[in-house]
Scaffold this active site. Structure first.
Site, short mmCIF file in Angstrom:
data_model
loop_
_atom_site.label_atom_id
_atom_site.label_comp_id
_atom_site.label_asym_id
_atom_site.label_seq_id
_atom_site.Cartn_x
_atom_site.Cartn_y
_atom_site.Cartn_z
N SER A 69 -1.85 -4.96 -6.92
CA SER A 69 -1.55 -5.91 -7.54
C SER A 69 -1.71 -7.37 -7.55
CB SER A 69 0.17 -5.82 -7.30
OG SER A 69 0.68 -5.03 -8.08
N LYS A 72 -3.58 -8.45 -10.67
CA LYS A 72 -2.92 -8.77 -11.97
C LYS A 72 -2.81 -10.53 -12.28
CE LYS A 72 0.29 -4.91 -11.29
NZ LYS A 72 1.63 -4.61 -10.74
N TYR A 197 -6.85 -0.63 -16.17
CA TYR A 197 -5.82 -1.13 -15.35
C TYR A 197 -6.01 -0.75 -13.86
CZ TYR A 197 -1.38 -1.41 -12.95
OH TYR A 197 -0.16 -1.80 -11.86
N TYR A 249 6.97 -9.39 -5.09
CA TYR A 249 7.99 -8.27 -5.74
C TYR A 249 9.44 -9.09 -5.58
CZ TYR A 249 3.93 -5.29 -4.79
OH TYR A 249 2.93 -5.05 -4.78
N VAL A 267 0.04 -3.14 -3.03
CA VAL A 267 0.37 -2.04 -2.20
C VAL A 267 -0.72 -1.62 -1.11
CG1 VAL A 267 2.10 -0.94 -3.82
CG2 VAL A 267 -0.24 -0.44 -3.93
N1 GLU Z 1 -2.13 0.42 -8.73
C1 GLU Z 1 -0.81 0.21 -8.38
C2 GLU Z 1 0.11 0.44 -9.34
O1 GLU Z 1 0.11 0.33 -10.46
C3 GLU Z 1 -0.35 -1.51 -7.99
C4 GLU Z 1 0.86 -1.73 -7.56
C5 GLU Z 1 0.94 -2.82 -6.80
O2 GLU Z 1 0.28 -3.16 -5.85
O3 GLU Z 1 2.08 -3.55 -6.95
O4 GLU Z 1 1.16 1.25 -8.85
#
Ligand code: GLU
Length: 313
Positions: A69, A72, A197, A249, A267
């Site tokens: 994430s 992002k 993604y 989060y 994650v």
């Molecule tokens: N590639 C992970 C997913 O889409 C990223 C989630 C994350 O790091 O919060 O579930």
């Protein structure tokens, strides 16, 4: 000669890491992407980089891990650079959700059915669909190129094992993407967008790479080590604001109180944080707490912030 502050941090950092490692034992390494479960649960590493190019590192800072994430933040910036603010925010909102990062709940419940923000999965998948390029490959290539520039590291690449692992098991993300397509939020071929993604989530970094990328954000978009402007200031402002309100989060409020720095976690146990105008910080600690943030990594950042008095608030 290194500045006094970084000298002091260098001296203390191994102790702070040592004191934080035991917290990992109450966390869990993510396994919903099977390949991620191979990470050592009790690893903990950190690198800080200041505007003079001086590093302080400790623990497993050379360990490789995928951005997940954390990526992002930077795809959002690239989408803003490609499309402008108005276009991006016609498809993605600006508010925290209070729901899980992969929840679809509010997409149906709250009008107009666009993702609440670009850091939850629904928002980030939408952002991936906005990256410019004449093909899926070119879009992924542009993202990787941008990340390389930000990290000052031409060797960044996608971990294809992690990518494939998520491609095979990312059923929830796939349902989110098709739901968004059905709602008219996501345009283009859904499987291609998901490929883009999953690929940017699987870009491999170490703590020094994250520190350099976050230093660019800390310096309003200019890499202080080269003097190059990599991101317009306004888009850095937007990215830092999302990091503060939704980067950790559903523990973003608690993190703002305990650490008080813009940050984004993933994650894989990575955390990117920054001290405005001064430091980029990269952390890794694969065991996650119940909110999905690195258990030992957050403890370490709390310690640093308290000891060096870094909270922005
Ligand atoms: N590639 C992970 C997913 O889409 C990223 C989630 C994350 O790091 O919060 O579930």
């Amino acid at each position: 000669m290194a500045s006094v502050e970084i000298e002091d941090i260098r001296k203390q950092l191994p102790n702070w890491v040592k004191a934080s490692v035991p917290y990992a034992s109450s966390g869990k390494v993510a396994s919903y992407i099977p390949e991620l479960s191979k990470a050592p649960y009790d690893a903990l590493g950190i690198t800080l980089l200041n505007t003079n190019g001086e590093f302080a590192s400790a623990g497993s800072c050379e360990m490789n891990f995928t951005m997940q994430s954390i990526s992002k933040v930077f795809t959002l910036v690239l989408a803003l650079m490609d499309n402008g603010e108005e276009e991006v925010f016609s498809k993605v909102g600006m508010e925290p959700t209070g729901d899980n990062f992969n929840s679809m709940l509010k997409l149906e419940l709250v009008r107009p059915g666009i993702p609440f923000n670009p850091l939850i999965n629904a928002g980030a998948i939408t952002v991936s669909s906005l990256i410019h390029g004449s093909s899926q490959e070119e879009k992924s290539e542009r993202i990787l190129h941008f990340f390389k520039e930000l990290a000052g590291n031409d060797n960044l690449k996608c971990d294809t094992d992690v990518f494939r692992s998520e491609l095979d098991t990312g059923h929830l993300n796939r349902s989110i993407a098709y739901f968004l397509k059905g709602n008219g939020v996501l345009s283009g071929n859904v499987e291609e967008v998901l490929d883009i993604y999953f690929r940017h989530c699987s870009i491999v970094v170490n703590c020094a790479d994250l520190a350099r990328m976050s230093l660019v954000l800390a310096c309003d978009g200019t890499d202080p080590l080269t003097g190059k402007v990599l991101i317009p200031r306004r888009f850095v402002q937007i990215a830092k604001t999302f990091m503060t309100t939704c980067g950790m989060y559903n523990a973003s409020g608690e993190f703002a109180i305990q650490v008080g720095l813009p940050a984004k976690s993933g994650v894989s146990g990575g955390v990117l944080a920054l001290v405005p105008g001064r430091y980029g910080i990269g952390v890794v600690g694969p065991a996650l707490n119940d909110k999905g943030n690195s258990q030992a990594g957050v403890y370490l950042l709390e310690t640093l912030s308290r000891e060096v008095n870094w909270s922005m608030f």
